[in-house]
Design an enzyme around this catalytic site. Structure first.
Site, PDB file in Angstrom:
ATOM      1  N   SER A 119       0.843  -1.191   0.000  1.00  0.00           N
ATOM      2  CA  SER A 119       0.000   0.000   0.000  1.00  0.00           C
ATOM      3  C   SER A 119       0.878   1.239   0.000  1.00  0.00           C
ATOM      4  CB  SER A 119      -0.886   0.011   1.257  1.00  0.00           C
ATOM      5  OG  SER A 119      -1.583   1.236   1.390  1.00  0.00           O
ATOM      6  N   TYR A 132      -1.936  -0.035  10.784  1.00  0.00           N
ATOM      7  CA  TYR A 132      -2.007  -0.392   9.364  1.00  0.00           C
ATOM      8  C   TYR A 132      -0.705  -0.014   8.668  1.00  0.00           C
ATOM      9  CZ  TYR A 132      -3.720  -0.747   4.566  1.00  0.00           C
ATOM     10  OH  TYR A 132      -3.875  -1.093   3.246  1.00  0.00           O
TER      11      TYR A 132
END
Length: 225
Positions: A119, A132
């Site tokens: 990501s 995250y």
């Protein structure tokens, strides 16, 4: 879908078997060979069994795409730490377990591709996404180390790092204010679509054997961070 369109026999693995069976039906109508595997990637033994079954039933293993992940954003202060465990177990351990199971088969064949879906959050840390971020930074570090171990033995490792993609990912966020904010943010842009990322995967794994695409960072044009 994109790999099957290129002629690959595909093993598709996830927890929701009903979705897998629906996808299998669609792919088989287009002439693809498909193996469905009900799999929770947080189970190390299940990851090993899924890889073994793939090799046994499809005749080998050439490409691995690690795409399982959860994005349970929210502030660190007052967080539900079960969200943290779910992210680390899925995003980090799940990817590691599946990779660990696949590497011996790829090396035995003398080459192949491992594609790790990370990501933008694996490059830039931001308030409200600390764990995250930590999980995706871990993916990037693990994958670069793996690349250095395997690249001279014919196995290519590629990190694909998407920005905002129109998926159900944000719908799982348990922190109400964070969830609402992310949904507003995505609604204010033209997000990437799943097939945008699929094309990037196909690009990486179809390069000549002497070309290794190590990283693909892909944001929507409208995304500024």
């Amino acid at each position: 879908v994109a790999l099957a369109e290129q002629g690959a026999a595909v093993a598709i693995a996830a927890r929701r078997l009903d979705r897998l069976e629906a996808l299998k039906h669609t792919l088989e109508q287009d002439g693809a060979t498909v193996l469905t595997l009900e799999l929770d990637v947080t189970d190390e033994a299940a990851c090993a069994a899924a890889v073994d079954r793939t090799v046994a039933e499809l005749g080998g293993l050439d490409i691995v795409v690690n795409n399982a992940g959860v994005m349970l954003l929210g502030p660190i202060e007052g967080a539900d730490t079960e969200d943290w465990r779910r992210m680390i177990d899925t995003n980090v351990y799940g990817l590691m377990y599946l990779t660990h199971a696949a590497v011996p088969y790829l090396l035995t064949r003398g080459g192949g591709d491992i594609v790790q879906v990370s990501s933008v959050a694996g490059r830039v840390a931001r308030a409200g996404s600390g764990v995250y971020n930590a999980s995706k930074f871990a993916v990037n570090a693990f994958s670069e180390s793996l690349r250095q171990e395997l690249t001279t033995r014919g196995v290519r490792v590629t990190m694909v790092e998407p920005g905002a993609v129109a998926t159900e990912l944000q719908s799982h966020i348990t922190h109400a204010d964070t969830k609402a904010g992310i949904e507003r943010w995505i609604a204010g842009m033209r997000p990437l679509q799943a097939d945008d990322i699929a094309r990037a995967v196909v690009y990486a794994v179809t390069q000549p054997s002497h070309v290794s695409v190590n990283e693909l960072l892909i944001r929507p044009t409208d995304q500024d961070r």
